[in-house]
Design a protein around this motif. Structure first.
Motif, PDB file in Angstrom:
ATOM      1  N   LEU A 144      -7.728  -0.073  -6.483  1.00 22.52           N
ATOM      2  CA  LEU A 144      -6.698  -0.429  -7.459  1.00 22.52           C
ATOM      3  C   LEU A 144      -5.390   0.351  -7.233  1.00 22.52           C
ATOM      4  CD1 LEU A 144      -8.976  -0.409 -10.640  1.00 22.52           C
ATOM      5  CD2 LEU A 144      -8.189  -2.425  -9.388  1.00 22.52           C
ATOM      6  N   PRO A 145      -4.738   0.139  -6.086  1.00 20.56           N
ATOM      7  CA  PRO A 145      -3.548   0.932  -5.768  1.00 20.56           C
ATOM      8  C   PRO A 145      -2.419   0.805  -6.795  1.00 20.56           C
ATOM      9  CG  PRO A 145      -3.805  -0.887  -4.226  1.00 20.56           C
ATOM     10  CD  PRO A 145      -5.050  -0.834  -5.046  1.00 20.56           C
ATOM     11  N   ASP A 146      -2.361  -0.330  -7.510  1.00 22.65           N
ATOM     12  CA  ASP A 146      -1.328  -0.491  -8.538  1.00 22.65           C
ATOM     13  C   ASP A 146      -1.543   0.460  -9.711  1.00 22.65           C
ATOM     14  OD1 ASP A 146      -3.632  -2.124  -8.899  1.00 22.65           O
ATOM     15  OD2 ASP A 146      -2.598  -3.268 -10.459  1.00 22.65           O
ATOM     16  N   LYS A 147      -2.789   0.913  -9.909  1.00 23.80           N
ATOM     17  CA  LYS A 147      -3.097   1.847 -11.003  1.00 23.80           C
ATOM     18  C   LYS A 147      -3.260   3.284 -10.502  1.00 23.80           C
ATOM     19  CE  LYS A 147      -5.248  -1.380 -14.223  1.00 23.80           C
ATOM     20  NZ  LYS A 147      -5.189  -2.663 -13.592  1.00 23.80           N
ATOM     21  N   LEU A 148      -3.945   3.462  -9.356  1.00 27.14           N
ATOM     22  CA  LEU A 148      -4.241   4.809  -8.862  1.00 27.14           C
ATOM     23  C   LEU A 148      -3.194   5.336  -7.885  1.00 27.14           C
ATOM     24  CD1 LEU A 148      -8.103   4.570  -8.316  1.00 27.14           C
ATOM     25  CD2 LEU A 148      -6.870   5.569 -10.242  1.00 27.14           C
ATOM     26  N   GLY A 149      -2.284   4.478  -7.474  1.00 32.64           N
ATOM     27  CA  GLY A 149      -1.241   4.903  -6.547  1.00 32.64           C
ATOM     28  C   GLY A 149      -1.678   4.746  -5.105  1.00 32.64           C
ATOM     29  N   PRO A 150      -0.747   5.031  -4.181  1.00 34.52           N
ATOM     30  CA  PRO A 150      -1.042   4.871  -2.758  1.00 34.52           C
ATOM     31  C   PRO A 150      -1.834   6.051  -2.198  1.00 34.52           C
ATOM     32  CG  PRO A 150       1.191   5.656  -3.040  1.00 34.52           C
ATOM     33  CD  PRO A 150       0.631   5.433  -4.431  1.00 34.52           C
ATOM     34  N   THR A 151      -2.300   5.868  -0.984  1.00 32.14           N
ATOM     35  CA  THR A 151      -2.977   6.934  -0.246  1.00 32.14           C
ATOM     36  C   THR A 151      -2.032   8.127  -0.114  1.00 32.14           C
ATOM     37  OG1 THR A 151      -4.344   5.352   0.937  1.00 32.14           O
ATOM     38  CG2 THR A 151      -4.016   7.487   2.015  1.00 32.14           C
ATOM     39  N   VAL A 152      -2.609   9.330  -0.140  1.00 36.41           N
ATOM     40  CA  VAL A 152      -1.840  10.561   0.045  1.00 36.41           C
ATOM     41  C   VAL A 152      -0.922  10.378   1.248  1.00 36.41           C
ATOM     42  CG1 VAL A 152      -2.080  13.010   0.688  1.00 36.41           C
ATOM     43  CG2 VAL A 152      -3.647  11.990  -0.983  1.00 36.41           C
ATOM     44  N   GLU A 153       0.353  10.706   1.070  1.00 34.88           N
ATOM     45  CA  GLU A 153       1.381  10.391   2.065  1.00 34.88           C
ATOM     46  C   GLU A 153       1.068  10.945   3.460  1.00 34.88           C
ATOM     47  OE1 GLU A 153       6.193  10.725   2.719  1.00 34.88           O
ATOM     48  OE2 GLU A 153       5.351  11.225   0.763  1.00 34.88           O
ATOM     49  N   SER A 154       0.603  12.194   3.537  1.00 34.78           N
ATOM     50  CA  SER A 154       0.344  12.793   4.857  1.00 34.78           C
ATOM     51  C   SER A 154      -0.742  12.023   5.617  1.00 34.78           C
ATOM     52  CB  SER A 154      -0.049  14.264   4.719  1.00 34.78           C
ATOM     53  OG  SER A 154      -1.266  14.392   3.996  1.00 34.78           O
ATOM     54  N   LEU A 155      -1.709  11.458   4.886  1.00 34.54           N
ATOM     55  CA  LEU A 155      -2.764  10.667   5.536  1.00 34.54           C
ATOM     56  C   LEU A 155      -2.272   9.257   5.836  1.00 34.54           C
ATOM     57  CD1 LEU A 155      -5.893  11.813   3.509  1.00 34.54           C
ATOM     58  CD2 LEU A 155      -5.108  12.631   5.742  1.00 34.54           C
ATOM     59  N   ALA A 156      -1.527   8.680   4.911  1.00 33.66           N
ATOM     60  CA  ALA A 156      -1.001   7.319   5.125  1.00 33.66           C
ATOM     61  C   ALA A 156      -0.162   7.275   6.397  1.00 33.66           C
ATOM     62  CB  ALA A 156      -0.188   6.875   3.916  1.00 33.66           C
ATOM     63  N   GLU A 157       0.625   8.325   6.644  1.00 31.80           N
ATOM     64  CA  GLU A 157       1.439   8.375   7.861  1.00 31.80           C
ATOM     65  C   GLU A 157       0.569   8.386   9.110  1.00 31.80           C
ATOM     66  OE1 GLU A 157       3.883  11.837   7.331  1.00 31.80           O
ATOM     67  OE2 GLU A 157       5.126  10.862   5.800  1.00 31.80           O
ATOM     68  N   LYS A 158      -0.548   9.105   9.053  1.00 26.47           N
ATOM     69  CA  LYS A 158      -1.468   9.165  10.202  1.00 26.47           C
ATOM     70  C   LYS A 158      -2.186   7.827  10.410  1.00 26.47           C
ATOM     71  CE  LYS A 158      -2.550  14.109   9.590  1.00 26.47           C
ATOM     72  NZ  LYS A 158      -1.517  14.624  10.422  1.00 26.47           N
ATOM     73  N   LEU A 159      -2.404   7.099   9.326  1.00 28.35           N
ATOM     74  CA  LEU A 159      -3.143   5.837   9.399  1.00 28.35           C
ATOM     75  C   LEU A 159      -2.295   4.670   9.912  1.00 28.35           C
ATOM     76  CD1 LEU A 159      -5.135   6.324   6.111  1.00 28.35           C
ATOM     77  CD2 LEU A 159      -6.162   5.996   8.376  1.00 28.35           C
ATOM     78  N   LEU A 160      -0.982   4.800   9.848  1.00 27.73           N
ATOM     79  CA  LEU A 160      -0.126   3.726  10.362  1.00 27.73           C
ATOM     80  C   LEU A 160      -0.403   3.494  11.839  1.00 27.73           C
ATOM     81  CD1 LEU A 160       3.205   4.680   8.593  1.00 27.73           C
ATOM     82  CD2 LEU A 160       1.717   2.752   8.051  1.00 27.73           C
ATOM     83  N   PRO A 161      -0.310   2.312  12.353  1.00 28.70           N
ATOM     84  CA  PRO A 161       0.239   1.101  11.761  1.00 28.70           C
ATOM     85  C   PRO A 161      -0.768   0.295  10.936  1.00 28.70           C
ATOM     86  CG  PRO A 161      -0.325   0.638  14.024  1.00 28.70           C
ATOM     87  CD  PRO A 161      -0.661   2.095  13.773  1.00 28.70           C
ATOM     88  N   GLU A 162      -1.981   0.810  10.761  1.00 25.63           N
ATOM     89  CA  GLU A 162      -2.944   0.106   9.904  1.00 25.63           C
ATOM     90  C   GLU A 162      -2.361  -0.055   8.507  1.00 25.63           C
ATOM     91  OE1 GLU A 162      -5.769  -1.282  10.787  1.00 25.63           O
ATOM     92  OE2 GLU A 162      -5.606  -0.510  12.821  1.00 25.63           O
ATOM     93  N   GLN A 163      -2.837  -1.051   7.800  1.00 30.80           N
ATOM     94  CA  GLN A 163      -2.447  -1.265   6.407  1.00 30.80           C
ATOM     95  C   GLN A 163      -3.706  -1.173   5.543  1.00 30.80           C
ATOM     96  OE1 GLN A 163       0.801  -1.639   5.224  1.00 30.80           O
ATOM     97  NE2 GLN A 163       1.143  -0.948   7.323  1.00 30.80           N
ATOM     98  N   PRO A 164      -3.571  -0.634   4.324  1.00 31.96           N
ATOM     99  CA  PRO A 164      -4.756  -0.493   3.479  1.00 31.96           C
ATOM    100  C   PRO A 164      -5.255  -1.841   2.971  1.00 31.96           C
ATOM    101  CG  PRO A 164      -2.786   0.139   2.267  1.00 31.96           C
ATOM    102  CD  PRO A 164      -2.362  -0.124   3.686  1.00 31.96           C
ATOM    103  N   ILE A 165      -6.546  -1.880   2.728  1.00 27.33           N
ATOM    104  CA  ILE A 165      -7.162  -3.034   2.074  1.00 27.33           C
ATOM    105  C   ILE A 165      -7.392  -2.629   0.621  1.00 27.33           C
ATOM    106  CG2 ILE A 165      -9.221  -4.489   1.925  1.00 27.33           C
ATOM    107  CD1 ILE A 165      -9.533  -4.082   4.995  1.00 27.33           C
ATOM    108  N   ALA A 166      -6.742  -3.342  -0.300  1.00 29.12           N
ATOM    109  CA  ALA A 166      -6.902  -3.065  -1.732  1.00 29.12           C
ATOM    110  C   ALA A 166      -8.249  -3.611  -2.191  1.00 29.12           C
ATOM    111  CB  ALA A 166      -5.766  -3.694  -2.522  1.00 29.12           C
ATOM    112  N   LYS A 167      -8.860  -2.884  -3.126  1.00 25.61           N
ATOM    113  CA  LYS A 167     -10.144  -3.339  -3.666  1.00 25.61           C
ATOM    114  C   LYS A 167     -10.229  -3.016  -5.145  1.00 25.61           C
ATOM    115  CE  LYS A 167     -12.804   0.790  -2.304  1.00 25.61           C
ATOM    116  NZ  LYS A 167     -13.289   1.241  -3.607  1.00 25.61           N
TER     117      LYS A 167
END
Length: 180
Positions: free
Chosen positions: A53-76
């Motif tokens: 629920l990224p709209d409620k819990l927010g996005p992945t921690v920024e430092s990890l999200a940067e490492k995960l790029l270019p992948e995109q998260p799958i919302a659940k």
């Protein structure tokens, strides 16, 4: 069965916003997840990234999200990643039978994802030093529940070196730099 990078996929579960910051030992958790993600990339392994629920819990921690790029998260919305059709489709597309699980919370989303994967004939390795819950007790209970159902426990260094198999090559040199 030993982990093989050609058969494995890394799944990062719900390391989001304020929730990630209130996990037991959150700084160590985020550090270990960073090493695991960078190691998986060095080994050319696919990574599937989930967000609850990224709209409620927010996005992945920024430092990890940067490492995960270019992948995109799958919302659940289901606690289990396997409850999300986009996750099942991506997993099927990767064609891997071994799933390496990390993220939060150990006793809820990581556990339920592991349980569903095991019930659907995947081999699951839970990276014990790259999962957490708000309390250490819930983390330990979650790890115990997963092992009782057939998951294997490991740690970041053991997983990366098991996947690497040999102390040679560019990937090995990169892993040594990551771990030190």
């Amino acid at each position: 069965m030993a982990l093989a990078k050609e058969k494995s996929v890394l799944v990062i579960v719900d390391v989001q916003g304020k929730l990630a910051r209130i996990m037991s030992n959150s700084d160590a958790l985020i550090g270990q997840l960073g090493v695991l993600i960078e190691g998986a990339k060095l080994l050319d392994m696919p990574i599937i990234w989930l967000e609850q629920l990224p709209d409620k819990l927010g996005p992945t921690v920024e430092s990890l999200a940067e490492k995960l790029l270019p992948e995109q998260p799958i919302a659940k919305s289901a606690f289990s990643g396997y409850g999300e059709a986009a996750f099942r489709e991506r997993l099927k597309k990767e064609g891997r039978t071994q799933v390496i699980l990390a993220g939060i919370e150990t006793h809820v989303c990581v556990y339920q994802t592991a349980q569903d994967l095991l019930e659907n004939d995947y081999k699951v390795t839970v990276v014990a030093d790259a999962v957490s819950s708000r309390s250490e007790e819930n983390k330990q209970i979650g790890l115990q529940m997963m092992t009782q159902r057939g998951a294997k426990l490991s740690c970041v260094e053991a997983v990366l070196f098991e996947l690497q198999q040999k102390a040679e090559g560019e990937a090995f040199r990169g892993l040594i730099k990551l771990i030190k």
